[in-house]
Design an enzyme around this catalytic site. Structure first.
Site, PDB file in Angstrom:
ATOM      1  N   ASP A  60     -79.677  62.769   7.085  1.00  0.00           N
ATOM      2  CA  ASP A  60     -79.389  64.345   6.875  1.00  0.00           C
ATOM      3  C   ASP A  60     -78.333  64.819   6.737  1.00  0.00           C
ATOM      4  O   ASP A  60     -76.958  64.835   6.531  1.00  0.00           O
ATOM      5  CB  ASP A  60     -79.374  65.742   8.963  1.00  0.00           C
ATOM      6  CG  ASP A  60     -79.446  66.633   8.701  1.00  0.00           C
ATOM      7  OD1 ASP A  60     -78.486  67.383   7.948  1.00  0.00           O
ATOM      8  OD2 ASP A  60     -79.496  66.893   9.458  1.00  0.00           O
ATOM      9  N   ASP A 114     -87.648  64.293  12.799  1.00  0.00           N
ATOM     10  CA  ASP A 114     -87.226  64.962  13.487  1.00  0.00           C
ATOM     11  C   ASP A 114     -86.985  65.362  14.575  1.00  0.00           C
ATOM     12  O   ASP A 114     -87.948  66.089  15.110  1.00  0.00           O
ATOM     13  CB  ASP A 114     -87.035  65.661  12.406  1.00  0.00           C
ATOM     14  CG  ASP A 114     -85.598  66.652  12.242  1.00  0.00           C
ATOM     15  OD1 ASP A 114     -84.700  66.141  12.233  1.00  0.00           O
ATOM     16  OD2 ASP A 114     -86.153  68.187  11.460  1.00  0.00           O
ATOM     17  N   TYR A 143     -71.319  65.227  19.747  1.00  0.00           N
ATOM     18  CA  TYR A 143     -72.794  65.716  19.245  1.00  0.00           C
ATOM     19  C   TYR A 143     -72.322  66.087  17.826  1.00  0.00           C
ATOM     20  O   TYR A 143     -71.483  66.751  18.498  1.00  0.00           O
ATOM     21  CB  TYR A 143     -73.272  66.783  20.086  1.00  0.00           C
ATOM     22  CG  TYR A 143     -74.734  67.182  19.903  1.00  0.00           C
ATOM     23  CD1 TYR A 143     -75.805  66.362  19.719  1.00  0.00           C
ATOM     24  CD2 TYR A 143     -74.687  68.709  19.038  1.00  0.00           C
ATOM     25  CE1 TYR A 143     -77.021  66.613  19.249  1.00  0.00           C
ATOM     26  CE2 TYR A 143     -76.192  68.809  17.655  1.00  0.00           C
ATOM     27  CZ  TYR A 143     -76.689  67.585  18.458  1.00  0.00           C
ATOM     28  OH  TYR A 143     -78.759  68.302  17.550  1.00  0.00           O
ATOM     29  N   LYS A 200     -79.025  65.340  16.184  1.00  0.00           N
ATOM     30  CA  LYS A 200     -79.746  63.962  16.543  1.00  0.00           C
ATOM     31  C   LYS A 200     -80.250  62.751  15.348  1.00  0.00           C
ATOM     32  O   LYS A 200     -80.021  63.054  14.541  1.00  0.00           O
ATOM     33  CB  LYS A 200     -81.185  63.496  16.683  1.00  0.00           C
ATOM     34  CG  LYS A 200     -81.340  64.929  18.833  1.00  0.00           C
ATOM     35  CD  LYS A 200     -80.448  63.090  18.989  1.00  0.00           C
ATOM     36  CE  LYS A 200     -80.328  63.328  21.025  1.00  0.00           C
ATOM     37  NZ  LYS A 200     -79.558  62.295  21.761  1.00  0.00           N
TER      38      LYS A 200
HETATM   39  P1  13P Z   1     -80.587  67.967  13.603  1.00  0.00           P
HETATM   40  O1  13P Z   1     -80.004  66.678  14.318  1.00  0.00           O
HETATM   41  O2  13P Z   1     -82.333  67.462  12.652  1.00  0.00           O
HETATM   42  O3  13P Z   1     -79.763  68.232  12.573  1.00  0.00           O
HETATM   43  O4  13P Z   1     -80.822  68.752  14.244  1.00  0.00           O
HETATM   44  C1  13P Z   1     -80.185  69.462  15.196  1.00  0.00           C
HETATM   45  C2  13P Z   1     -79.621  70.769  16.390  1.00  0.00           C
HETATM   46  O5  13P Z   1     -79.193  70.798  16.281  1.00  0.00           O
HETATM   47  C3  13P Z   1     -81.041  70.955  16.091  1.00  0.00           C
HETATM   48  O6  13P Z   1     -80.840  72.523  16.948  1.00  0.00           O
HETATM   49 MG    MG Z   2     -79.606  68.540  10.951  1.00  0.00          MG
HETATM   50 MG    MG Z   3     -83.009  66.477  11.435  1.00  0.00          MG
END
Ligand code: 13P
Ligand code: MG
Ligand code: MG
Ligand code: 13P
Length: 365
Positions: A11, A131, A228, A231
Site C-alpha cells: 500500500d 484488502d 499499528y 493491515k
Molecule cells: P489498509 O491496511 O488497507 O491501509 O487499511 C487501513 C485502515 O485502517 C482502514 O480503516
Molecule cells: Mg491504506
Molecule cells: Mg489495504
C-alpha cells in the site's frame, strides 16, 4: 521450462482514504515493470490492485527471493510513492517501513508470495489478493481447497490427488515452521491454523510429487513495526487442475464470507466478501474486507489473462451473506468479538489509554 511467479504488493497510498488505488499510481507501476521486461529481467508482468493495495504480478527465471526481482519491486513501490505524494493520496508510502533496500522486501513492509515450478503443458494459476485483512485469512480457504473432501471432490475421486497435500505452517510470533500431512494429521493441523493471527499456512505441497501447490504472503506488519501501521492485506498463489484442485474447487471456499480480522483501523472482525476487481473498493466502515482472484494460464512464462474469477454471478449469494453479516457485526460497535481481542489491540490505542489511566486503578482487595 522452469519459471518463477512472484506476487509482491504494498500500500503506497490510498484514493480516497484507504478505499481504492489511483490510476496514475498503477500507470507508474506499469511503466517500471515494462522497462524491466524490455531489459529481460522479467518475462512478463501484470499490474493490478485490490482496494488500496498495489499488486505486482511477475514471471521470470531468477528463482524465489531473488535480489534483483525484490529490488525491482521495492524501486517500483518507491517510484509509485512519489506519484502518491504528488497527488497527496492517503497514507503515502504506508507499507514501506524502511528507508533503504537490504536485499529482500521481507521484513520491510511489502508482502510477497512466490513459487518456482516447471511449467506444465497447461499451467493454470489463481492469484488471490485481499484488502482490510491479515495474512492468516488464507488458512481456512487453503484447508478447504487441499484437505476438505466436502469442498474438493478431487481428493476422493482423482487418483493423482488421493495421497493428499502437505501444509507448511509458520508461527509468525516465534519465527518457527512445521509441516503437517493431510489427511492423517488434520486434527493436529487445525489446532494451529484455526488460530490464524499467529499460525499461517505459508505453502502447500503435493505429497506424491512434492510439487508446490500454493504459496502465500505471511508478513505481519504490526510485528515488524511494533505498532499499528495498516493491515497486511495478503496475497496467495494457487496452482489448479491436473494433480491440483480444479479451478472450481479452488474458488469454492470463498462462497463462505469467513470472519477475518482487519476491518476499520485494522481492529475489527468482519466477513471476507468475494468481489470482482472493480468492486474491490472497501468503503463501508472502510470495508467489509474484500478478496479478488485473478486467473491466468501461463505460456512459456507469459501471463495469459487475467480472468476476474470472483466476478461470477455464482458468488452473488456469498456477497449478500457478507453484507448481512457486516450489518450484524457492526451492531456490536466497539465490543468484542467485532472489535479484536486485547492482545491484537496492543498495536493500537490500548497501551496509550492504559498508560493514561494506570494510576487510577485501585486494588480489589
Ligand atoms: P489498509 O491496511 O488497507 O491501509 O487499511 C487501513 C485502515 O485502517 C482502514 O480503516
Ligand atoms: Mg491504506
Ligand atoms: Mg489495504
Ligand atoms: P477435464 O476433464 O476437462 O480435465 O475437466 C476436469 C475438471 O476440472 C472439471 O472440474
Amino acid at each position: 521450462m522452469k519459471i518463477t511467479l512472484s506476487v509482491i504488493k504494498a500500500d503506497v497510498g490510498g484514493y480516497v482514504g484507504h478505499s481504492e488505488s489511483h490510476p496514475e499510481v498503477l500507470a507508474k507501476a506499469v511503466k517500471c515493470l515494462a522497462k524491466a521486461k524490455r531489459d529481460s529481467l522479467l518475462i512478463d508482468y501484470h499490474v493490478t490492485k485490490c482496494g488500496d493495495d498495489l499488486q505486482l504480478i511477475m514471471t521470470h527465471q531468477q528463482g524465489e527471493d531473488n535480489e534483483n526481482i525484490h529490488k525491482l519491486a521495492w524501486d517500483t513501490f518507491c517510484d509509485c510513492t512519489e506519484v502518491a505524494r504528488k497527488l497527496k493520496l492517503y497514507g503515502v508510502g504506508q507499507d514501506l517501513l524502511s528507508d533503504a533496500f537490504a536485499g529482500n522486501v521481507k521484513g520491510m513492509g511489502p508482502g510477497a508470495a512466490e513459487m518456482e515450478f516447471e511449467e506444465r503443458a497447461a499451467e493454470t494459476v489463481i492469484i488471490f489478493m485481499a484488502d482490510k485483512t491479515s495474512s492468516g485469512a488464507w488458512n481456512l480457504p487453503l484447508y478447504k481447497m487441499f484437505a476438505d473432501p466436502f469442498n474438493t471432490i478431487g481428493l476422493v475421486i482423482a487418483a493423482n490427488m488421493h495421497t493428499g497435500f502437505a501444509f507448511e505452517v509458520h508461527d509468525v510470533k516465534e519465527h518457527k515452521k512445521i509441516t503437517f500431512n493431510a489427511p492423517e494429521e488434520i486434527y493436529d493441523l487445525l489446532v494451529f491454523i484455526g488460530a490464524p493471527s499467529r499460525y499461517m499456512v505459508k505453502a502447500v505441497y503435493h505429497r506424491e510429487t512434492s510439487e508446490i501447490a500454493a504459496s502465500s504472503s505471511t508478513q505481519k506488519l504490526a510485528l515488524i513495526a511494533g505498532r499499528y501501521v495498516g493491515k497486511d492485506d495478503p496475497v496467495c498463489i494457487v496452482r489448479a487442475q491436473g494433480q491440483f484442485p480444479a479451478v472450481g474447487e479452488v474458488l469454492e471456499p470463498f462462497t463462505l464470507p469467513l470472519l477475518v480480522e482487519g476491518w476499520m483501523r485494522g481492529s475489527h472482525h468482519g466477513p471476507l466478501m468475494p468481489v470482482s476487481l472493480p468492486d474491490s473498493t472497501p468503503s463501508r466502515f472502510d470495508g467489509p474486507p474484500r478478496v479478488i482472484a485473478a486467473g491466468f494460464q501461463i505460456s512459456d512464462g507469459k501471463l495469459v489473462g487475467p480472468r476476474d474469477m470472483l466476478a461470477d454471478k455464482s458468488f452473488d449469494n456469498a456477497r449478500q451473506q457478507a453484507n448481512d453479516v457486516a450489518d450484524y457485526m457492526r451492531r456490536h460497535g466497539p465490543f468484542e468479538p467485532h472489535r479484536l481481542p486485547l492482545e491484537e489491540m496492543e498495536y493500537t490505542t490500548m497501551p496509550q489509554v492504559m498508560k493514561k489511566v494506570e494510576g487510577r486503578f485501585g486494588s480489589l482487595e
